[in-house]
Design an enzyme around this catalytic site. Structure first.
Site, mmCIF file in Angstrom:
data_model
loop_
_atom_site.group_PDB
_atom_site.id
_atom_site.type_symbol
_atom_site.label_atom_id
_atom_site.label_comp_id
_atom_site.label_asym_id
_atom_site.label_seq_id
_atom_site.Cartn_x
_atom_site.Cartn_y
_atom_site.Cartn_z
ATOM 1 N N ASP A 1 -5.056 -4.600 -5.858
ATOM 2 C CA ASP A 1 -5.887 -4.609 -4.665
ATOM 3 C C ASP A 1 -5.298 -5.620 -3.680
ATOM 4 O OD1 ASP A 1 -7.792 -4.906 -2.718
ATOM 5 O OD2 ASP A 1 -9.497 -5.025 -4.097
ATOM 6 N N ALA B 1 0.896 -1.169 0.000
ATOM 7 C CA ALA B 1 0.000 0.000 0.000
ATOM 8 C C ALA B 1 0.930 1.214 0.000
ATOM 9 C CB ALA B 1 -0.905 -0.027 1.227
ATOM 10 N N ALA B 2 1.428 1.521 -1.172
ATOM 11 C CA ALA B 2 2.649 2.338 -1.253
ATOM 12 C C ALA B 2 2.436 3.826 -1.472
ATOM 13 C CB ALA B 2 3.532 1.794 -2.378
ATOM 14 N N ASP C 1 1.956 -1.262 4.882
ATOM 15 C CA ASP C 1 1.681 -0.012 5.602
ATOM 16 C C ASP C 1 0.186 0.238 5.350
ATOM 17 O OD1 ASP C 1 2.258 2.374 6.995
ATOM 18 O OD2 ASP C 1 2.425 3.475 5.115
ATOM 19 N N CYS D 1 -0.638 4.114 10.864
ATOM 20 C CA CYS D 1 -0.409 5.397 11.537
ATOM 21 C C CYS D 1 -1.590 5.685 12.469
ATOM 22 C CB CYS D 1 -0.184 6.527 10.538
ATOM 23 S SG CYS D 1 -1.498 6.756 9.342
ATOM 24 N N GLY E 1 4.229 7.040 -1.708
ATOM 25 C CA GLY E 1 5.590 6.587 -1.992
ATOM 26 C C GLY E 1 6.640 6.999 -0.972
ATOM 27 N N GLY E 2 6.217 7.524 0.161
ATOM 28 C CA GLY E 2 7.184 7.939 1.184
ATOM 29 C C GLY E 2 8.096 6.782 1.589
ATOM 30 N N LYS E 3 7.471 5.636 1.865
ATOM 31 C CA LYS E 3 8.285 4.508 2.329
ATOM 32 C C LYS E 3 8.951 3.804 1.154
ATOM 33 C CE LYS E 3 5.501 4.079 6.413
ATOM 34 N NZ LYS E 3 4.475 5.014 5.899
HETATM 35 C C1 LIG Z 1 -1.165 4.696 4.842
HETATM 36 S S1 LIG Z 1 -1.375 4.942 3.134
HETATM 37 C C2 LIG Z 1 0.186 4.397 2.545
HETATM 38 C C3 LIG Z 1 1.298 5.395 2.716
HETATM 39 C C4 LIG Z 1 2.570 4.981 2.022
HETATM 40 N N1 LIG Z 1 3.007 3.664 2.454
HETATM 41 C C5 LIG Z 1 3.680 5.967 2.204
HETATM 42 O O1 LIG Z 1 4.517 5.772 3.103
HETATM 43 O O2 LIG Z 1 3.745 6.960 1.466
HETATM 44 C C6 LIG Z 1 -2.400 3.610 2.719
HETATM 45 C C7 LIG Z 1 -2.577 3.366 1.245
HETATM 46 O O3 LIG Z 1 -3.351 2.179 1.113
HETATM 47 C C8 LIG Z 1 -4.025 2.245 -0.115
HETATM 48 N N2 LIG Z 1 -5.077 1.210 -0.116
HETATM 49 C C9 LIG Z 1 -6.302 1.256 0.461
HETATM 50 N N3 LIG Z 1 -6.951 0.092 0.241
HETATM 51 C C10 LIG Z 1 -6.118 -0.701 -0.472
HETATM 52 C C11 LIG Z 1 -6.207 -2.015 -1.006
HETATM 53 N N4 LIG Z 1 -7.302 -2.757 -0.847
HETATM 54 N N5 LIG Z 1 -5.154 -2.498 -1.695
HETATM 55 C C12 LIG Z 1 -4.034 -1.774 -1.878
HETATM 56 N N6 LIG Z 1 -3.890 -0.511 -1.393
HETATM 57 C C13 LIG Z 1 -4.912 0.006 -0.697
HETATM 58 C C14 LIG Z 1 -4.509 3.685 -0.173
HETATM 59 O O4 LIG Z 1 -4.771 4.065 -1.512
HETATM 60 C C15 LIG Z 1 -3.317 4.429 0.457
HETATM 61 O O5 LIG Z 1 -2.485 4.930 -0.550
#
Ligand SMILES: C[S@@+](CC[C@H](N)C(=O)[O-])C[C@H]1O[C@@H](n2cnc3c(N)ncnc32)[C@H](O)[C@@H]1O
Length: 458
Positions: free
Chosen positions: A316, A264-265, A334, A387, A268-270
């Site tokens: 997904d 869940a990138a 994440d 978070c 893109g921070g991580k």
């Molecule tokens: C906490 S944010 C991720 C932050 C990211 N890891 C960073 O450090 O920049 C959670 C992410 O999960 C994604 N998300 C939500 N449901 C999802 C799913 N079923 N499958 C994949 N990604 C999903 C959202 O679009 C969001 O970008």
């Protein structure tokens, strides 16, 4: 047509609260217009964020003197009243008569008939002698209701947090949420030596101070204008990232040459930090369900110069990926979460109306964690992070996963290569558990954040 920072703040506040817009995007939208001096930009941000931080107290005062609930007021008038009451109660910069005059003039522009009401309410607030929250009448007892108003968190939220945290931790958290967040950045050591990067960044008027937990983490102590408008930002010398978020990657411990999946990138921070730690060798599969947000990963990766290592994929995470079964050296989940740990940066999260949606998160997180586990190779590493502060999204999801998957074991966060750089704060007893709940109740440097590190041994 150019408008004043106060008028814009009244609009921005109502857009955030009524249309559930993110405060950073809404304020960014106004600042990008380039209308105001640095001082006016700071005033605009102070009014929006200050009012959000103190909203419940402000609304109680306004409702008392307007003799009606705030949601019965016209949204623009409500915005004017909120930012003006904030100035009267929580700032000393502008004399009360000037605050009231300006509010009345603003009201006259759009709702001339309501100018009298604005005048009367603000004068009554001034007469009541309410100056800064310490003398506010509501702080009477040390009970949940008093905490809710004193720190402007809805009752349901204070009750929810108190289910998981002691009274003293709860108070520390709520109080911390009313402190301005520190702006932290991650130096991009792929772009040069630390001293050279610091010199170039300093030449643009941005002063940094090391945070001390990991080499890349710095706090911004001085800046001129928005740092995202600087040349050094555009050249990718640093990325804005919270310390807690950096720690999740630090504990994932990416190595050069590995294949790593970030499930869940976006934005893109991580993923970009993972690539940075891999020193140009290996592959990061940066996945997300949102196509729009995947674009942000690409933009960040390009700016930071790590796009060759990162492959963005729309995926997904609720669905298993048969192609990647046991193929990854490390997987980071994440997870999407209630984000309550980000309240200091996004105070609007406190006023979320759709609480029902948050109840479904633990099941979503568990489902994604199961799929994450399937992709980890034997002896590989799985990191689960969120978070948020809520144990039902953190420890409970983790426990359920570990109970159902005995081939995954928690691994101490103290490890070869990690231990040396860890500050004293992370005592061996805390990090040897293999998971950690961070937040201002642990140390003011941290947002609310959870990290767990597991190893697969079949
Ligand atoms: C906490 S944010 C991720 C932050 C990211 N890891 C960073 O450090 O920049 C959670 C992410 O999960 C994604 N998300 C939500 N449901 C999802 C799913 N079923 N499958 C994949 N990604 C999903 C959202 O679009 C969001 O970008």
């Amino acid at each position: 047509m150019k408008i004043s920072p106060r008028e814009a703040a009244a609009h921005a506040l109502e857009n955030i609260l009524t249309f559930e817009r993110f405060s950073n995007r809404e304020t960014g939208r106004w600042l990008e217009k380039g209308w105001w001096s640095d001082e006016d930009q700071r005033l605009f941000l102070l009014l929006v964020y200050g009012s959000l931080e103190q909203l419940l107290q402000l609304d109680q005062l306004i409702a008392t003197h307007a003799r009606r609930p705030v949601d019965k007021l016209d949204p623009f008038l409500r915005g004017i009243l909120r930012i003006s009451a904030y100035q009267l109660c929580f700032t000393d910069r502008i004399p009360a008569y000037a605050v009231i005059n300006e509010a009345v003039e603003l009201a006259k522009k759009k709702k001339p008939k309501a100018a009298g009401l604005v005048n009367a309410v603000l004068r009554a607030i001034t007469r009541s002698g309410v100056k800064n929250r310490v003398s506010m009448p509501i702080i009477v007892n040390d009970n949940i209701q008093a905490l809710s108003l004193r720190y402007s968190h809805p009752l349901w939220l204070v009750e929810l947090l108190h289910q998981d945290y002691s009274w003293s931790d709860l108070k520390t958290m709520l109080a911390a949420h009313q402190q301005p967040p520190s702006l932290t950045v991650r130096l991009n050591l792929q772009k040069g030596k630390m001293e050279d990067l610091l010199l170039a960044i300093g030449q643009e008027g941005i002063e940094l101070e090391p945070l001390g937990y990991i080499p890349e983490a710095f706090k911004v102590t001085t800046q001129q204008g928005l740092i995202t408008h600087s040349d050094v930002y555009r050249r990718g010398l640093f990325h804005i990232q919270s310390l807690a978020s950096m720690m999740a990657v630090h504990w994932l411990d990416p190595q050069p040459g590995e294949r790593i999946i970030d499930m869940a990138a976006a934005p893109g921070g991580k993923a970009t930090f993972i690539a940075q730690r891999m020193k140009g060798r290996g592959m990061v599969m940066a996945r997300d369900i949102s196509v729009g947000r995947i674009q942000q990963i690409q933009d960040n990766a390009r700016r930071l110069g790590c796009n060759e290592l990162i492959t963005c994929q729309e995926q997904d995470g609720r669905k298993p990926d048969p192609e990647m079964i046991q193929k990854a050296d490390r997987v980071l989940l994440d997870a999407p979460c209630s984000s309550l740990g980000m309240i200091r940066k996004k105070p609007e999260l406190k006023y979320i109306k759709n609480w029902q949606r948050l109840r479904e998160l633990p099941q979503l997180q568990y489902q994604m964690l199961e799929n994450a586990g399937k992709m980890v190779r034997n002896e590989g590493v799985l990191v689960y992070s969120t978070c948020t502060y809520l144990r039902r999204e953190n420890d409970a999801v983790l426990e359920r996963f570990l109970d159902n998957h005995p081939n995954f074991k928690l691994e101490p966060l103290i490890e070869k290569g990690i231990h040396d750089s860890i500050n004293d704060l992370f005592t061996e007893t805390i990090v040897s558990k293999g998971f950690i709940q961070l937040g201002p109740h642990v140390h003011m440097d941290f947002d609310g954040f959870f990290v767990a590190r597991m190893k697969r041994t079949d």
